[in-house]
Write a protein that holds these residues in place. Structure first.
Motif, PDB file in Angstrom:
ATOM      1  N   MET A 291      31.593  67.774   4.324  1.00 33.41           N
ATOM      2  CA  MET A 291      30.499  66.909   4.778  1.00 33.41           C
ATOM      3  C   MET A 291      30.020  67.358   6.155  1.00 33.41           C
ATOM      4  SD  MET A 291      30.628  62.797   4.987  1.00 33.41           S
ATOM      5  CE  MET A 291      29.148  61.825   5.070  1.00 33.41           C
ATOM      6  N   VAL A 292      28.733  67.431   6.330  1.00 37.32           N
ATOM      7  CA  VAL A 292      28.144  67.851   7.601  1.00 37.32           C
ATOM      8  C   VAL A 292      28.350  66.746   8.632  1.00 37.32           C
ATOM      9  CG1 VAL A 292      26.002  68.569   8.727  1.00 37.32           C
ATOM     10  CG2 VAL A 292      26.393  69.140   6.321  1.00 37.32           C
ATOM     11  N   ALA A 293      28.770  67.146   9.843  1.00 43.07           N
ATOM     12  CA  ALA A 293      28.982  66.145  10.901  1.00 43.07           C
ATOM     13  C   ALA A 293      27.678  65.385  11.157  1.00 43.07           C
ATOM     14  CB  ALA A 293      29.456  66.817  12.167  1.00 43.07           C
ATOM     15  N   GLU A 294      27.854  64.086  11.266  1.00 42.47           N
ATOM     16  CA  GLU A 294      26.673  63.241  11.423  1.00 42.47           C
ATOM     17  C   GLU A 294      26.528  62.896  12.903  1.00 42.47           C
ATOM     18  OE1 GLU A 294      27.403  59.598   9.477  1.00 42.47           O
ATOM     19  OE2 GLU A 294      25.292  59.118   9.235  1.00 42.47           O
ATOM     20  N   PRO A 295      25.396  63.214  13.518  1.00 45.21           N
ATOM     21  CA  PRO A 295      25.280  62.973  14.946  1.00 45.21           C
ATOM     22  C   PRO A 295      25.356  61.486  15.305  1.00 45.21           C
ATOM     23  CG  PRO A 295      23.177  63.708  14.031  1.00 45.21           C
ATOM     24  CD  PRO A 295      24.191  63.810  12.938  1.00 45.21           C
ATOM     25  N   ASN A 296      24.786  60.660  14.482  1.00 48.70           N
ATOM     26  CA  ASN A 296      24.686  59.260  14.870  1.00 48.70           C
ATOM     27  C   ASN A 296      24.769  58.329  13.658  1.00 48.70           C
ATOM     28  OD1 ASN A 296      24.165  56.843  15.980  1.00 48.70           O
ATOM     29  ND2 ASN A 296      22.177  57.382  16.848  1.00 48.70           N
ATOM     30  N   PRO A 297      25.979  57.850  13.373  1.00 47.59           N
ATOM     31  CA  PRO A 297      26.143  57.021  12.164  1.00 47.59           C
ATOM     32  C   PRO A 297      25.757  55.550  12.354  1.00 47.59           C
ATOM     33  CG  PRO A 297      28.271  57.377  13.188  1.00 47.59           C
ATOM     34  CD  PRO A 297      27.258  58.089  14.051  1.00 47.59           C
ATOM     35  N   ILE A 298      25.210  55.209  13.517  1.00 50.95           N
ATOM     36  CA  ILE A 298      24.983  53.792  13.819  1.00 50.95           C
ATOM     37  C   ILE A 298      24.094  53.098  12.784  1.00 50.95           C
ATOM     38  CG2 ILE A 298      23.878  52.209  15.492  1.00 50.95           C
ATOM     39  CD1 ILE A 298      25.019  53.977  17.717  1.00 50.95           C
ATOM     40  N   GLU A 299      23.018  53.764  12.413  1.00 49.89           N
ATOM     41  CA  GLU A 299      22.118  53.140  11.433  1.00 49.89           C
ATOM     42  C   GLU A 299      22.828  52.910  10.103  1.00 49.89           C
ATOM     43  OE1 GLU A 299      19.193  51.414  11.210  1.00 49.89           O
ATOM     44  OE2 GLU A 299      19.736  51.560  13.332  1.00 49.89           O
ATOM     45  N   ARG A 300      23.625  53.897   9.719  1.00 54.62           N
ATOM     46  CA  ARG A 300      24.358  53.769   8.450  1.00 54.62           C
ATOM     47  C   ARG A 300      25.332  52.592   8.528  1.00 54.62           C
ATOM     48  NH1 ARG A 300      29.037  56.315   6.729  1.00 54.62           N
ATOM     49  NH2 ARG A 300      29.017  57.733   8.505  1.00 54.62           N
ATOM     50  N   TYR A 301      26.050  52.487   9.648  1.00 53.67           N
ATOM     51  CA  TYR A 301      26.986  51.372   9.809  1.00 53.67           C
ATOM     52  C   TYR A 301      26.235  50.033   9.774  1.00 53.67           C
ATOM     53  CZ  TYR A 301      30.633  54.674  11.387  1.00 53.67           C
ATOM     54  OH  TYR A 301      31.553  55.685  11.483  1.00 53.67           O
ATOM     55  N   ARG A 302      25.074  50.003  10.406  1.00 51.76           N
ATOM     56  CA  ARG A 302      24.304  48.747  10.405  1.00 51.76           C
ATOM     57  C   ARG A 302      23.850  48.379   8.997  1.00 51.76           C
ATOM     58  NH1 ARG A 302      21.334  49.760  15.934  1.00 51.76           N
ATOM     59  NH2 ARG A 302      22.815  48.698  17.310  1.00 51.76           N
ATOM     60  N   ASN A 303      23.453  49.388   8.218  1.00 51.05           N
ATOM     61  CA  ASN A 303      23.083  49.102   6.823  1.00 51.05           C
ATOM     62  C   ASN A 303      24.267  48.577   6.037  1.00 51.05           C
ATOM     63  OD1 ASN A 303      20.393  49.801   6.965  1.00 51.05           O
ATOM     64  ND2 ASN A 303      20.776  51.946   6.434  1.00 51.05           N
ATOM     65  N   ASN A 304      25.436  49.177   6.265  1.00 52.68           N
ATOM     66  CA  ASN A 304      26.640  48.708   5.588  1.00 52.68           C
ATOM     67  C   ASN A 304      26.926  47.258   5.976  1.00 52.68           C
ATOM     68  OD1 ASN A 304      26.922  51.269   4.544  1.00 52.68           O
ATOM     69  ND2 ASN A 304      28.495  51.898   5.990  1.00 52.68           N
ATOM     70  N   LEU A 305      26.837  47.005   7.283  1.00 52.28           N
ATOM     71  CA  LEU A 305      27.074  45.646   7.780  1.00 52.28           C
ATOM     72  C   LEU A 305      26.120  44.658   7.117  1.00 52.28           C
ATOM     73  CD1 LEU A 305      28.292  43.558   9.729  1.00 52.28           C
ATOM     74  CD2 LEU A 305      26.719  44.403  11.494  1.00 52.28           C
ATOM     75  N   GLN A 306      24.856  45.045   7.027  1.00 51.16           N
ATOM     76  CA  GLN A 306      23.865  44.166   6.397  1.00 51.16           C
ATOM     77  C   GLN A 306      24.270  43.826   4.966  1.00 51.16           C
ATOM     78  OE1 GLN A 306      20.786  42.941   7.844  1.00 51.16           O
ATOM     79  NE2 GLN A 306      21.101  41.584   6.105  1.00 51.16           N
ATOM     80  N   GLY A 307      24.709  44.829   4.215  1.00 52.11           N
ATOM     81  CA  GLY A 307      25.117  44.595   2.826  1.00 52.11           C
ATOM     82  C   GLY A 307      26.274  43.618   2.732  1.00 52.11           C
ATOM     83  N   GLU A 308      27.224  43.741   3.640  1.00 48.16           N
ATOM     84  CA  GLU A 308      28.400  42.850   3.618  1.00 48.16           C
ATOM     85  C   GLU A 308      28.009  41.428   4.025  1.00 48.16           C
ATOM     86  OE1 GLU A 308      30.802  44.053   2.156  1.00 48.16           O
ATOM     87  OE2 GLU A 308      30.847  46.197   2.575  1.00 48.16           O
ATOM     88  N   VAL A 309      27.137  41.332   5.005  1.00 49.58           N
ATOM     89  CA  VAL A 309      26.670  40.010   5.440  1.00 49.58           C
ATOM     90  C   VAL A 309      25.958  39.305   4.285  1.00 49.58           C
ATOM     91  CG1 VAL A 309      24.950  38.847   6.917  1.00 49.58           C
ATOM     92  CG2 VAL A 309      26.539  40.521   7.909  1.00 49.58           C
ATOM     93  N   ASP A 310      25.103  40.044   3.592  1.00 44.66           N
ATOM     94  CA  ASP A 310      24.389  39.466   2.452  1.00 44.66           C
ATOM     95  C   ASP A 310      25.359  39.013   1.364  1.00 44.66           C
ATOM     96  OD1 ASP A 310      21.660  39.529   3.167  1.00 44.66           O
ATOM     97  OD2 ASP A 310      21.589  41.676   2.824  1.00 44.66           O
TER      98      ASP A 310
END
Ligand SMILES: [Fe+2]
Length: 114
Positions: free
Chosen positions: A1-20
């Motif tokens: 897997m290619v190193a991801e410079p900034n996973p923040i958006e991905r984490y926020r999307n994950n968080l949104q899914g769990e909150v929902d």
């Protein structure tokens, strides 16, 4: 897997899914009349809340806030239907979302290891 410079958006999307998911299971627990099923929904809600905490933790390690997530329109619509017509009407729909939701995690190493 290619190193991801900034996973923040991905984490926020994950968080949104769990909150929902957590909100939806809370509503199912409220609108369910069978006490055993009520308990099942309560536990599922607690599991999703723990998942949400996991992503909040990941975000805070990166110095990013999870923020107060707004519940999505889709979840509010499903919650409305569950309250109005009971959980059985919305369960098949939730099921198909859950399946696509867990596929979303297939390529995410943090989620798989957690
Ligand atoms: Fe989850």
């Amino acid at each position: 897997m290619v190193a991801e410079p900034n996973p923040i958006e991905r984490y926020r999307n994950n968080l949104q899914g769990e909150v929902d998911s957590a909100v939806l299971y809370r509503v199912l627990a409220e609108s369910e009349s069978n006490p055993q099923m009520k308990e099942v929904y309560r536990r599922l809600a607690a599991v999703e809340e723990a998942h949400a905490e996991f992503w909040r933790g990941r975000l805070s390690k990166l110095g990013a806030a999870g923020g107060r997530r707004r519940v999505s329109f889709r979840t509010r619509a499903l919650a409305f239907l569950a309250r109005r017509f009971g959980p059985n009407l919305v369960l098949p729909i939730i099921n198909s979302f859950e399946r696509s939701g867990s596929e979303q995690y297939d390529n995410q190493p943090e989620a798989v290891s957690a």
